[in-house]
Design an enzyme around this catalytic site. Sequence first.
Site, PDB file in Angstrom:
ATOM      1  N   ARG A   1     121.095  29.999  49.243  1.00  0.00           N
ATOM      2  CA  ARG A   1     119.753  29.648  48.789  1.00  0.00           C
ATOM      3  C   ARG A   1     119.626  29.566  47.256  1.00  0.00           C
ATOM      4  O   ARG A   1     118.999  28.650  46.729  1.00  0.00           O
ATOM      5  CB  ARG A   1     118.785  30.706  49.313  1.00  0.00           C
TER       6      ARG A   1
ATOM      7  N   TYR B   1     109.697  31.279  60.263  1.00  0.00           N
ATOM      8  CA  TYR B   1     109.596  32.521  59.471  1.00  0.00           C
ATOM      9  C   TYR B   1     108.234  32.679  58.810  1.00  0.00           C
ATOM     10  O   TYR B   1     108.080  33.525  57.923  1.00  0.00           O
ATOM     11  CB  TYR B   1     110.631  32.544  58.343  1.00  0.00           C
TER      12      TYR B   1
ATOM     13  N   TYR C   1     118.345  25.542  53.823  1.00  0.00           N
ATOM     14  CA  TYR C   1     117.907  25.764  55.200  1.00  0.00           C
ATOM     15  C   TYR C   1     116.801  24.770  55.587  1.00  0.00           C
ATOM     16  O   TYR C   1     115.896  25.091  56.348  1.00  0.00           O
ATOM     17  CB  TYR C   1     117.466  27.219  55.401  1.00  0.00           C
TER      18      TYR C   1
ATOM     19  N   CYS D   1     104.480  17.814  69.116  1.00  0.00           N
ATOM     20  CA  CYS D   1     103.478  18.299  70.074  1.00  0.00           C
ATOM     21  C   CYS D   1     103.563  19.800  70.284  1.00  0.00           C
ATOM     22  O   CYS D   1     103.917  20.271  71.372  1.00  0.00           O
ATOM     23  CB  CYS D   1     103.651  17.552  71.381  1.00  0.00           C
ATOM     24  N   GLU D   2     103.323  20.554  69.245  1.00  0.00           N
ATOM     25  CA  GLU D   2     103.272  22.011  69.339  1.00  0.00           C
ATOM     26  C   GLU D   2     102.313  22.515  68.270  1.00  0.00           C
ATOM     27  O   GLU D   2     102.338  22.019  67.140  1.00  0.00           O
ATOM     28  CB  GLU D   2     104.638  22.637  69.030  1.00  0.00           C
TER      29      GLU D   2
ATOM     30  N   GLU E   1     128.661  34.969  47.820  1.00  0.00           N
ATOM     31  CA  GLU E   1     128.453  33.876  48.778  1.00  0.00           C
ATOM     32  C   GLU E   1     127.015  33.352  48.691  1.00  0.00           C
ATOM     33  O   GLU E   1     126.275  33.386  49.675  1.00  0.00           O
ATOM     34  CB  GLU E   1     128.693  34.377  50.209  1.00  0.00           C
ATOM     35  N   PRO E   2     126.587  32.897  47.527  1.00  0.00           N
ATOM     36  CA  PRO E   2     125.197  32.435  47.444  1.00  0.00           C
ATOM     37  C   PRO E   2     124.987  31.127  48.192  1.00  0.00           C
ATOM     38  O   PRO E   2     125.853  30.252  48.185  1.00  0.00           O
ATOM     39  CB  PRO E   2     124.989  32.218  45.935  1.00  0.00           C
TER      40      PRO E   2
ATOM     41  N   GLY F   1     122.415  36.152  49.456  1.00  0.00           N
ATOM     42  CA  GLY F   1     121.141  36.832  49.661  1.00  0.00           C
ATOM     43  C   GLY F   1     120.159  36.790  48.520  1.00  0.00           C
ATOM     44  O   GLY F   1     118.997  37.159  48.697  1.00  0.00           O
TER      45      GLY F   1
HETATM   46  N1  LLP Z   1     126.874  35.063  53.564  1.00  0.00           N
HETATM   47  C1  LLP Z   1     126.587  35.351  54.846  1.00  0.00           C
HETATM   48  C2  LLP Z   1     127.549  36.122  55.645  1.00  0.00           C
HETATM   49  C3  LLP Z   1     125.369  34.927  55.406  1.00  0.00           C
HETATM   50  O1  LLP Z   1     125.081  35.212  56.669  1.00  0.00           O
HETATM   51  C4  LLP Z   1     124.464  34.173  54.612  1.00  0.00           C
HETATM   52  C5  LLP Z   1     123.196  33.693  55.161  1.00  0.00           C
HETATM   53  C6  LLP Z   1     124.823  33.888  53.277  1.00  0.00           C
HETATM   54  C7  LLP Z   1     126.033  34.362  52.785  1.00  0.00           C
HETATM   55  C8  LLP Z   1     123.937  33.115  52.355  1.00  0.00           C
HETATM   56  O2  LLP Z   1     122.729  33.762  52.140  1.00  0.00           O
HETATM   57  P1  LLP Z   1     121.699  33.209  51.029  1.00  0.00           P
HETATM   58  O3  LLP Z   1     122.390  33.334  49.682  1.00  0.00           O
HETATM   59  O4  LLP Z   1     121.430  31.782  51.350  1.00  0.00           O
HETATM   60  O5  LLP Z   1     120.536  34.062  51.179  1.00  0.00           O
HETATM   61  N2  LLP Z   1     117.587  30.302  57.695  1.00  0.00           N
HETATM   62  C9  LLP Z   1     117.088  31.391  56.873  1.00  0.00           C
HETATM   63  C10 LLP Z   1     118.194  32.067  56.091  1.00  0.00           C
HETATM   64  C11 LLP Z   1     119.328  32.544  56.952  1.00  0.00           C
HETATM   65  C12 LLP Z   1     120.451  33.175  56.171  1.00  0.00           C
HETATM   66  C13 LLP Z   1     121.655  33.388  57.022  1.00  0.00           C
HETATM   67  N3  LLP Z   1     122.791  33.915  56.345  1.00  0.00           N
HETATM   68  C14 LLP Z   1     115.978  30.860  55.979  1.00  0.00           C
HETATM   69  O6  LLP Z   1     115.630  29.680  56.075  1.00  0.00           O
HETATM   70  O7  LLP Z   1     115.385  31.617  55.210  1.00  0.00           O
END
Ligand code: LLP
Length: 415
Positions: free
Chosen positions: A277, A317, A372, A344-345, A274-275, A240
């Site tokens: 992004r 988003y 992503y 085409c959107e 669990e990083p 997150g």
């Molecule tokens: N752990 C779990 C259980 C998750 O659901 C996620 C992301 C992560 C870790 C990793 O989160 P991060 O560190 O990447 O924030 N498609 C969206 C983001 C969706 C995130 C889904 N879950 C975007 O493009 O912003």
Amino acid sequence: MKSSFHYRDRQLYVENVPLAHIAQQWGTPTYVYSLSALLDNYQAFTHALQNQPHLICYAVKANSNIALLNCLAKQGSGFDIVSLGELHRVLAAGGDVRKIVFSGVGKGELDIRNALDIGIACFNVESAPELDKIQAIAKRLNKPASISIRVNPDVDAKTHPYISTGLKIHKFGVDIDNAIKMYQHAQSLSHIKIHGIDCHIGSQITAIEPFLQALDQVLDLIDQLKKSGIDIAHLNLGGGLGVRYQDEIPPDISTYCAAIVQQLKGRDIKLILEPGRALVANTGILLTHVEYIKQGFEKKFAIVDAAMNDLIRPSLYDAWHHLLPVIEHQDIDEDIYDVVGPVCETGDFIAKQRALKIKDQDLIAIMSAGAYGFSMSSNYNSRPRAAEIAVKGDSARVVRDRETYSDLFKHEHLL
Ligand code: LLP
């Protein structure tokens, strides 16, 4: 530290390779990753956590290219998966099965059976029926399953509603107030081994407070569990951590880790993160070229060859990605453009109302596209998926071929 994407003599480079060379050799649209940036980010986590027992489980969904997974596996990274597809990718990339955690609200019979067979480290359980399903399968296979229960701490992550997950209204995790009962039930099950507790409150979070609030609640729960005789060996705080796309000022990796470690002081517990992004967003760009400059009725459009099927974040988003011209012109006036793809959107746009010095056939780097980006791409409008290139120092290598036209329908059959 010099950014992996930088200008030299008005040319944009990734590490020591001009992006123009990559476009010349492999065409566009193309994703380009800097492996040095990826390693720097990974090491920022491990360095900040060096005095804390920990495991980084990279969230594979952010970017699942096996070259990147392999690069992280070699560093000792674990992986957070949400499907058997991701599990197979991690195995193909040489990942250690004993460092895999399995998240997701909808793990099916097949998912659980395969993951147990292969011997993953832990299931992040998201509901009471899932726990019972894991018990039943583990019993049948006579293989005990390690679990952690994902609790929902009802914390507002203050991020885009589609990627916020830690409120009671969301489908994720179990209500933190009912978690004790569920742990007690788990303890009574013959083939369940309680290992940890986890939570994940959302993505692209740019303040530290929501993480610390969630952590506080999870620690409280751990203390309550201890009183009822249940020991928790690991605490998984999920992913997150946000990155800078525009003008956000998220905590950097070391500040974020230090704040967590501080709150864990005096506890004998392993931290799992669990990083996704934070490791990959700023290690990748999407390289595109301008096909046309079009004067519309009211606006100017730069029509590029990357589209919503390649990078859906702006459409889905309203996400903002910085755009950098690959060659900086001095002799062109700045103008305001909507940068759009050929799909085409009307929802197919990369950026709106951007001041750019560009002309047709120019190359543009869509920045911060490593997370992503490719992993959410599709074949919409029957567009072959982009190539992916990884750069380290002077060397650039293809890590995924551009799809061919026959790839588009190779799984289809004529009647
Ligand atoms: N752990 C779990 C259980 C998750 O659901 C996620 C992301 C992560 C870790 C990793 O989160 P991060 O560190 O990447 O924030 N498609 C969206 C983001 C969706 C995130 C889904 N879950 C975007 O493009 O912003």
